[in-house]
Design a protein around this motif. Sequence first.
Motif, mmCIF file in Angstrom:
data_model
loop_
_atom_site.group_PDB
_atom_site.id
_atom_site.type_symbol
_atom_site.label_atom_id
_atom_site.label_comp_id
_atom_site.label_asym_id
_atom_site.label_seq_id
_atom_site.Cartn_x
_atom_site.Cartn_y
_atom_site.Cartn_z
ATOM 1 N N ASP A 51 16.117 13.877 2.193
ATOM 2 C CA ASP A 51 17.179 14.252 3.097
ATOM 3 C C ASP A 51 16.400 15.618 3.617
ATOM 4 O O ASP A 51 15.814 17.039 2.818
ATOM 5 C CB ASP A 51 18.429 14.840 2.142
ATOM 6 N N ASP A 53 17.804 18.163 4.589
ATOM 7 C CA ASP A 53 18.722 19.622 4.702
ATOM 8 C C ASP A 53 18.197 19.565 3.041
ATOM 9 O O ASP A 53 18.352 20.684 2.741
ATOM 10 C CB ASP A 53 20.298 18.606 4.354
ATOM 11 N N ASP A 69 22.584 15.031 9.687
ATOM 12 C CA ASP A 69 24.207 15.238 11.185
ATOM 13 C C ASP A 69 22.684 14.351 12.363
ATOM 14 O O ASP A 69 23.316 13.850 12.877
ATOM 15 C CB ASP A 69 24.402 16.030 10.974
ATOM 16 N N PRO A 90 29.285 11.044 10.423
ATOM 17 C CA PRO A 90 29.528 11.264 8.654
ATOM 18 C C PRO A 90 30.967 10.979 8.130
ATOM 19 O O PRO A 90 31.159 10.523 8.029
ATOM 20 C CB PRO A 90 28.859 12.415 9.393
ATOM 21 N N ALA A 92 32.269 9.824 3.267
ATOM 22 C CA ALA A 92 31.849 10.676 2.582
ATOM 23 C C ALA A 92 32.201 9.622 1.434
ATOM 24 O O ALA A 92 33.414 8.814 1.577
ATOM 25 C CB ALA A 92 32.719 11.511 1.808
ATOM 26 N N LEU A 96 28.739 10.322 -2.854
ATOM 27 C CA LEU A 96 27.530 9.595 -1.994
ATOM 28 C C LEU A 96 28.251 10.555 -0.677
ATOM 29 O O LEU A 96 29.374 10.357 -0.100
ATOM 30 C CB LEU A 96 27.865 8.481 -2.053
ATOM 31 N N ARG A 97 27.293 11.305 -0.038
ATOM 32 C CA ARG A 97 27.497 11.857 1.480
ATOM 33 C C ARG A 97 26.478 10.281 2.900
ATOM 34 O O ARG A 97 25.659 9.412 2.094
ATOM 35 C CB ARG A 97 26.200 12.522 1.497
ATOM 36 N N ALA A 98 27.167 10.058 3.646
ATOM 37 C CA ALA A 98 26.821 8.655 3.863
ATOM 38 C C ALA A 98 27.225 8.871 5.465
ATOM 39 O O ALA A 98 28.315 9.846 6.049
ATOM 40 C CB ALA A 98 26.718 7.850 3.604
ATOM 41 N N TYR A 99 26.146 8.121 6.133
ATOM 42 C CA TYR A 99 26.739 7.986 8.504
ATOM 43 C C TYR A 99 26.906 6.475 8.688
ATOM 44 O O TYR A 99 25.896 5.470 7.169
ATOM 45 C CB TYR A 99 25.472 8.262 8.543
#
Length: 311
Positions: A51, A53, A69, A90, A92, A96-99
């Motif tokens: 990631d 970020d 992003d 994007p 959630a 978990l953070r996802a796209y």
Amino acid sequence: LAGRLTIAMPAAARSVAAPADGPAEEEESRVVLEGGGVAMAVMAKETFQLDPDLYEAEPDAPAKPGSLDVEAAKFLKATFPFEEALEIAPVAIGALRAYVARPKQPLAPPGKDTALVLALLVAQPDGALETVSFHVRDVKGEHVRNATGAALVGCTRLAERMASTLVTGPRALEREPGLRRIGEDLVVRVPRDYVAVGTSSGARLYKLRPLSLYAGSITVSVGDGPKTTALAGADRTVEGVLLGRRTQWRGKTSPRGGGYLFASEPVDDGRSAGVLVKAARQAKVLDEMRGVAETLAVVPRDHLAQRKPTP
């Protein structure tokens, strides 16, 4: 992915093993679900990227990645290039953070027999990234027919329901520096953020970097017979070592600065190890990974019996 992610699927789903020379379970997993003349394949892949970020590129990296992003959208479009239009957003999924990428009209591309209905780039809490994608085809016995958008609406909804159950699994990537075991009697010493994956003939090692800066890999293959010669087309020679012996690494440098190097040396009287180092963009990274490969060593049998290095 050998426990990196878990997903809830219908009881009829079955795992499909990769070919003997294909990706290891830690690199790629595939589950298939069939019913009503339609088959859905769920594919999970470890990107071996981080990631952006959370992790910064080196000061001399060939490019500075943007935010996740920005990079996630570019990565998904590059990973699924046959899709004319992808709607990417994007999401959630629990913690978990996802796209998510959705084709505007799921269709099998010309010359293909499978349609993508949903794809995800998932960011793990440790910063590692995986893709999970859902593909559908019509099946008649063992013969593939065609997949059309109108018939895939229900499949898209099923894919979304399954995707919503994704959670982080119990296995974490081993990223600490130290020894890694390769097969029964080889070890290699890796710096931090090198990940080793066992294969049927040896192992592959990946250097983790932020998304868009994929570094490349080191592949170690052990087989019967004498050491092998350099790969065809090699135009570069580097003096070095392998398995404690002086050797010549032979390979090729790409116009973008990466390339590959290959060397082979005997492991014992009956076997040899071939090592292929591939870097995507930087000669510096190619040399760094060659240095890692040169730590490859045979561990005496009596030492192995007493203490086995970290897998």
